[in-house]
Design a protein around this motif. Sequence first.
Motif, PDB file in Angstrom:
ATOM      1  N   ASP A   1       0.841  -1.198   0.000  1.00  0.00           N
ATOM      2  CA  ASP A   1       0.000   0.000   0.000  1.00  0.00           C
ATOM      3  C   ASP A   1       0.879   1.252   0.000  1.00  0.00           C
TER       4      ASP A   1
ATOM      5  N   SER B   1      -0.548   4.409  -0.061  1.00  0.00           N
ATOM      6  CA  SER B   1      -1.441   5.543   0.203  1.00  0.00           C
ATOM      7  C   SER B   1      -0.874   6.539   1.220  1.00  0.00           C
TER       8      SER B   1
ATOM      9  N   TYR C   1      -3.578  -1.811  -7.446  1.00  0.00           N
ATOM     10  CA  TYR C   1      -3.184  -0.760  -6.514  1.00  0.00           C
ATOM     11  C   TYR C   1      -4.284   0.281  -6.439  1.00  0.00           C
ATOM     12  N   ARG C   2      -4.178   1.125  -5.443  1.00  0.00           N
ATOM     13  CA  ARG C   2      -5.088   2.261  -5.290  1.00  0.00           C
ATOM     14  C   ARG C   2      -4.274   3.542  -5.478  1.00  0.00           C
TER      15      ARG C   2
ATOM     16  N   GLY D   1      -7.673   6.819  -3.595  1.00  0.00           N
ATOM     17  CA  GLY D   1      -8.301   5.587  -3.150  1.00  0.00           C
ATOM     18  C   GLY D   1      -8.958   4.761  -4.242  1.00  0.00           C
ATOM     19  N   LYS D   2      -8.891   5.228  -5.486  1.00  0.00           N
ATOM     20  CA  LYS D   2      -9.496   4.493  -6.591  1.00  0.00           C
ATOM     21  C   LYS D   2      -8.601   3.330  -6.988  1.00  0.00           C
ATOM     22  N   GLU D   3      -9.211   2.155  -7.198  1.00  0.00           N
ATOM     23  CA  GLU D   3      -8.446   0.958  -7.526  1.00  0.00           C
ATOM     24  C   GLU D   3      -8.211   0.838  -9.030  1.00  0.00           C
TER      25      GLU D   3
END
Length: 149
Positions: free
Chosen positions: A54, A56, A98-99, A103-105
């Motif tokens: 991740d 993010s 991935y995002r 937060g969009k995949e």
Amino acid sequence: MRTIQRMYEHLNWANHRILERLHNNKNEDQQVLDLFSHILYAEQVWITRLHGIDSSQLPIWSEANISICAELVRKNQGSFTAFFTNLTSADLDSLICYRNSKGKEFKTSIEDILTHVALHGQYHRGQINSRLRANGIEPVNTDFITFVR
């Protein structure tokens, strides 16, 4: 596979040339440093995603100084070199999930991610060179043909 690897040899060479120019530049322009650190932070985000981790919480835009940029250049070069050590031509078609920072995949092939990262850096190095010229500083030649010569 060879083309992608050459793109990363060029990317590392170009990052080192920009870093050297900025290190020797006594008239620091924060916008130039911000653009360079953006290239480097984005490389870090993408290598993290390529490893299935991740990303993010990692910055994409963050104010940095020359010391932070130097450390990111070193770290990213090592990370991508290690990544290429185990990469095969067959792996290039593999999809990475991935995002993005919102937060969009997404699902994108390794080859497309690697191509994007190399082109993204070259785009912003062009912006850096425009800022350097505007400040009366000789731009850094990061053309691929100069690299291969």
